[in-house]
Design a protein around this motif. Sequence first.
Motif, PDB file in Angstrom:
ATOM      1  N   GLY A   1       2.598  58.315   6.847  1.00 54.87           N
ATOM      2  CA  GLY A   1       1.723  58.540   7.838  1.00 54.87           C
ATOM      3  C   GLY A   1       1.020  60.229   7.776  1.00 54.87           C
ATOM      4  O   GLY A   1      -0.088  60.324   7.988  1.00 54.87           O
ATOM      5  N   SER A   2       1.893  60.976   7.464  1.00 55.82           N
ATOM      6  CA  SER A   2       1.490  62.511   7.607  1.00 55.82           C
ATOM      7  C   SER A   2       0.543  62.662   6.373  1.00 55.82           C
ATOM      8  O   SER A   2      -0.533  63.515   6.568  1.00 55.82           O
ATOM      9  CB  SER A   2       2.555  63.444   7.340  1.00 55.82           C
ATOM     10  OG  SER A   2       3.733  63.221   8.356  1.00 55.82           O
ATOM     11  N   TRP A   3       0.619  61.956   5.285  1.00 55.83           N
ATOM     12  CA  TRP A   3      -0.224  62.043   4.202  1.00 55.83           C
ATOM     13  C   TRP A   3      -1.547  61.896   4.636  1.00 55.83           C
ATOM     14  O   TRP A   3      -2.494  62.323   4.166  1.00 55.83           O
ATOM     15  CB  TRP A   3       0.329  61.367   3.052  1.00 55.83           C
ATOM     16  CG  TRP A   3      -0.858  60.796   2.048  1.00 55.83           C
ATOM     17  CD1 TRP A   3      -0.976  59.473   1.722  1.00 55.83           C
ATOM     18  CD2 TRP A   3      -1.268  61.705   1.097  1.00 55.83           C
ATOM     19  NE1 TRP A   3      -1.930  59.547   0.778  1.00 55.83           N
ATOM     20  CE2 TRP A   3      -2.236  60.701   0.111  1.00 55.83           C
ATOM     21  CE3 TRP A   3      -1.133  63.060   0.784  1.00 55.83           C
ATOM     22  CZ2 TRP A   3      -2.847  61.298  -0.696  1.00 55.83           C
ATOM     23  CZ3 TRP A   3      -1.946  63.387  -0.266  1.00 55.83           C
ATOM     24  CH2 TRP A   3      -2.796  62.647  -1.126  1.00 55.83           C
ATOM     25  N   GLU A   4      -1.573  60.455   5.173  1.00 56.32           N
ATOM     26  CA  GLU A   4      -2.904  59.922   5.487  1.00 56.32           C
ATOM     27  C   GLU A   4      -3.767  60.721   6.565  1.00 56.32           C
ATOM     28  O   GLU A   4      -4.900  61.117   6.330  1.00 56.32           O
ATOM     29  CB  GLU A   4      -2.708  58.662   5.861  1.00 56.32           C
ATOM     30  CG  GLU A   4      -4.217  57.706   6.263  1.00 56.32           C
ATOM     31  CD  GLU A   4      -4.015  56.283   6.392  1.00 56.32           C
ATOM     32  OE1 GLU A   4      -4.710  55.842   7.143  1.00 56.32           O
ATOM     33  OE2 GLU A   4      -3.011  55.729   6.187  1.00 56.32           O
ATOM     34  N   GLU A   5      -3.115  61.474   7.661  1.00 59.04           N
ATOM     35  CA  GLU A   5      -3.431  62.056   8.431  1.00 59.04           C
ATOM     36  C   GLU A   5      -4.020  63.674   8.002  1.00 59.04           C
ATOM     37  O   GLU A   5      -5.315  63.806   8.143  1.00 59.04           O
ATOM     38  CB  GLU A   5      -2.638  62.604   9.582  1.00 59.04           C
ATOM     39  CG  GLU A   5      -2.129  61.361  10.514  1.00 59.04           C
ATOM     40  CD  GLU A   5      -1.206  61.835  11.431  1.00 59.04           C
ATOM     41  OE1 GLU A   5      -0.538  60.877  12.296  1.00 59.04           O
ATOM     42  OE2 GLU A   5      -0.498  63.113  11.255  1.00 59.04           O
ATOM     43  N   MET A   6      -3.203  64.109   7.024  1.00 58.03           N
ATOM     44  CA  MET A   6      -3.655  65.369   6.559  1.00 58.03           C
ATOM     45  C   MET A   6      -4.827  65.309   5.666  1.00 58.03           C
ATOM     46  O   MET A   6      -5.853  65.987   5.546  1.00 58.03           O
ATOM     47  CB  MET A   6      -2.614  66.078   5.876  1.00 58.03           C
ATOM     48  CG  MET A   6      -1.341  66.302   6.884  1.00 58.03           C
ATOM     49  SD  MET A   6      -2.041  67.317   8.299  1.00 58.03           S
ATOM     50  CE  MET A   6      -2.592  68.868   7.493  1.00 58.03           C
ATOM     51  N   VAL A   7      -4.917  64.226   4.672  1.00 61.28           N
ATOM     52  CA  VAL A   7      -6.038  63.894   3.787  1.00 61.28           C
ATOM     53  C   VAL A   7      -7.361  63.762   4.373  1.00 61.28           C
ATOM     54  O   VAL A   7      -8.422  64.347   4.133  1.00 61.28           O
ATOM     55  CB  VAL A   7      -5.547  62.739   2.900  1.00 61.28           C
ATOM     56  CG1 VAL A   7      -6.815  62.207   1.978  1.00 61.28           C
ATOM     57  CG2 VAL A   7      -4.594  62.951   1.957  1.00 61.28           C
ATOM     58  N   ARG A   8      -7.167  63.151   5.517  1.00 64.24           N
ATOM     59  CA  ARG A   8      -8.437  62.703   6.267  1.00 64.24           C
ATOM     60  C   ARG A   8      -8.998  63.933   6.859  1.00 64.24           C
ATOM     61  O   ARG A   8     -10.255  64.281   6.972  1.00 64.24           O
ATOM     62  CB  ARG A   8      -8.162  61.862   7.505  1.00 64.24           C
ATOM     63  CG  ARG A   8      -8.022  60.146   6.869  1.00 64.24           C
ATOM     64  CD  ARG A   8      -7.958  59.078   8.329  1.00 64.24           C
ATOM     65  NE  ARG A   8      -7.562  57.824   7.713  1.00 64.24           N
ATOM     66  CZ  ARG A   8      -8.636  57.130   7.142  1.00 64.24           C
ATOM     67  NH1 ARG A   8     -10.017  57.345   7.346  1.00 64.24           N
ATOM     68  NH2 ARG A   8      -8.218  55.754   7.047  1.00 64.24           N
ATOM     69  N   GLY A   9      -8.125  65.035   7.479  1.00 64.93           N
ATOM     70  CA  GLY A   9      -8.501  66.260   8.017  1.00 64.93           C
ATOM     71  C   GLY A   9      -8.854  67.019   6.767  1.00 64.93           C
ATOM     72  O   GLY A   9     -10.141  67.802   7.273  1.00 64.93           O
ATOM     73  N   ALA A  10      -8.593  66.988   5.659  1.00 61.27           N
ATOM     74  CA  ALA A  10      -8.982  68.159   4.715  1.00 61.27           C
ATOM     75  C   ALA A  10     -10.040  67.502   4.046  1.00 61.27           C
ATOM     76  O   ALA A  10     -11.184  68.169   3.808  1.00 61.27           O
ATOM     77  CB  ALA A  10      -7.909  68.244   3.478  1.00 61.27           C
TER      78      ALA A  10
END
Length: 891
Positions: A267-276
């Motif tokens: 979950g954290s990975w997907e959120e941070m990738v979308r933000g970056a």
Amino acid sequence: MQQIITNLEHMWTDDTRKDKSNRDIAQYLSNMLFRSCNPFALVLFLIDKAKDTHTAKTTTLSFFMMKEFDKWCKMNNSKLDIEKLISKDIQMKIYDICTRNHMTMFDMAVRCFHLCYHGNDHFLPRIRKFIENKKFKEAAHCAGKLGLQHHFDMSEIVLPLILQDKVNLLEVYVSGFPEHQEMLVRYLDHLCDRETDLDLVQSSIPKVSGVKMDKFQRKPLSKLAVRLLKLYKIPQDMCPNISNVRGLGALRYLLHKRFIEKGMGAGSWEEMVRGAVGDNDFMKEQLVEQLALYNELEEAAKWASVYNLSDSVIPEAVCSVRDDLISNKANNSENNISMQQDSACGDTEEDWENSCYTEAEINLSYYQLNLPLENIEIVDTLEKYDSCMTRLTQPGSVVGIDSEWRPAFCGQIQKVALLQLAVKDRVFLLDLVSLDKLFTEKMWQEFAQSFFCSSDVLKLGYGIESDLKMILRTFPCIKENMLGVKRIINLELLAKKFVLKDISPVFDEDDDSDKVRKPDGAAVDDDNSDSTGFSATAEKGLSEVVRKCFGKPLNKSEQMSDWERRPLRVQQIRYAALDAYVLLELYEVLLQLSKQQNSNIDMEPMISMKWLKPSKNEKRRAKQRGDHKQKAPKKLPARQTPVSGEPSSPKSLRVVVDTMLSGLGKQLRSCGVDVYIVEPYADHDRAVQISRKENRIVLTSGLPYDMIVGQVGYEMCYNVMCDTAKDQVIEVLNHFNIRVQQHDIFSRCQVCNGDVYLTIPSKDMELLAQRKVQMISGQSSNSSDQTVHEKVQLPELVTDLPKNSELETKFAEYGIDWTTVTVLGNGASIQTETVIQSIFSKVDTFYCCATCGKVFWEGTHFDRVCEQFSHVLGTQAKGPTVYEKLNENFS
């Protein structure tokens, strides 16, 4: 005016002057400036005629005069008619003097002679002359200080400095001018563009010498641009090329955390990738390409589908996997039916899914929250906030504190998004993103005052200073309230005081509790389980302390999450609640350890107040941006009123000074004031501790005053205004209404603050000196008189030493151990080695500090000190000498 410069140069070169601080020269110059009808013309003449103006050093008379004139102008500018006194001719002459001979004075000349103003174009020909002569450093300095950057193209000054790798001068060039800062960063962004031919750019300026082509490459240029982008707080969308470089760096970091360190949940990975990645097409393509490099082809294919990327912009291998996934999706139902039939027929094909760790199995390896999920409340309305504060501010409450904010990528501004506050039976998650839309500044101030400044509530944090600093950065309106924070404990520092490495887990576990179990039941030792990422040796910070106390570390896979995204995921909620709640459990363990070890450790130590001050980097960046302003004159705080009534003696004043004012502390000791000087490099909160423990008034200066007064109160803290120690002594004594008499001078030891002296006749001090030399040389007290005489060269009258028993009795009366030459009681060594041999025949009596063993005698030094403090001495008739008075007190 010629006579003035003659007098100044005579005073400057006069080696017989007693005042080596040049105060007399400064006073003379100040008097001449006050008498002059045009002080600017006078200083111009003096600097022009000074014999050492051509020497570009700070030790010259010309530099000293400009420095003193700069001080004089700051004090008297409001009284001067600048427009009438400073003509363009004067400005041009001082400019020529400084740039021709003494660039070290240029900045002061700009301030004093008001050279930076709208319409100062008459300096342009001089600056262009520098460019023609390839003196780009001087051109950048002058143009930057005079605010004339807009008259020059980037290729005239900026590009030559970049080619010569003198990038530090670029910051001077644009300091204080935001529009030029933006132009500079945009120009660097242009150089970082892949379409820009750097060789062609460099060859367009053949006149530049000393070119360093290894620095004129895209990678170092992009690093410089990124640093300036952050320094000047320029939005990244203004610099697309730099933004792509930074975004790619952030993406690579996330990939490393996910696939190498295995420290991020899905979950954290997907959120941070979308933000970056955002909506940047370049970043979407790079994400897929980087995943392919990690051989994560299925993950790459998934993101290629999410962003609907065409086959032409993604690797061929990813295209193939994406096609397979699409075709497999169509056959999912048929495959499921086939798998069920195989299972019914007893097919023994290996079950890969069951061989992987389940979430429940992974959770067994980490410490879990000992609180039901329903006891965690997200506070995002005013009603919930009021209920939360009612519970938290109950007297006697103990609250665990933690906060979360989104990791910053590509220049994003970080703000606290979640504040976790845990009590014994409940955890409140303050949704600061939502509450900030409902709160006014006054409401935030009331929150800080009622919670952080409450003496009824004990607050626990781990590395709490960073949380407080970030909260303050998010809500700067509460800074004044946060000066009075109370009862906040940093468990990170408290835990280090206990030997945690020897602690067995507090909770009893099974023998295999520290091992990770696979589904087949085979136990894998924790230290060798690299593939799972559960290795205890990899833990650090709070997670490691929790592991040592409770047997299991914390799961930090949700640490790098998008904490501003709403709603929060369940995993985020559990993670955030545990980080605050575990502090309550950890503090209980530390309390138990303190009792078991019979420790006298303070279990409520004060936290450092450094988080209230800007860091060195923040100060430096503010200065580089040009945000720093000329220091405003110090003003006396409203409640800092002088003490009135009858004058008091120095002995009545007890103070503690921080390391910034150690010079003032020693001067006050010389006047008889009881002064505790804080140890070097100690925090300001050390002064607060001493103040509370020994009931001393804190003497400090500047920003620390605001921090300290909030903890000790206005009555116990004084903000020193003056700059020099001599002026500070006058200020402090006058403020506290202290009258110094001559017998107060040297009534305390400057070294240790002791106020008791041992009085020793000269003959006996000589004996002690002899005994000290015997000890140093390794000889016994029964050594031959002749040998001792030769070594210490003592007069004949003391070469016939009495017997040891007689000497021991005699010196015991003085309070001295003859055998060891130390002070009886505390063992301080008598410092006889500081007494020169010739002094014994000139002085009748010596005085030894009973605390540190320092030896004093009354002579010319005493007279000089009396003269030094003549400005604070009382007017009463001369009384007994300081040592006579001390002798009376001691006896």
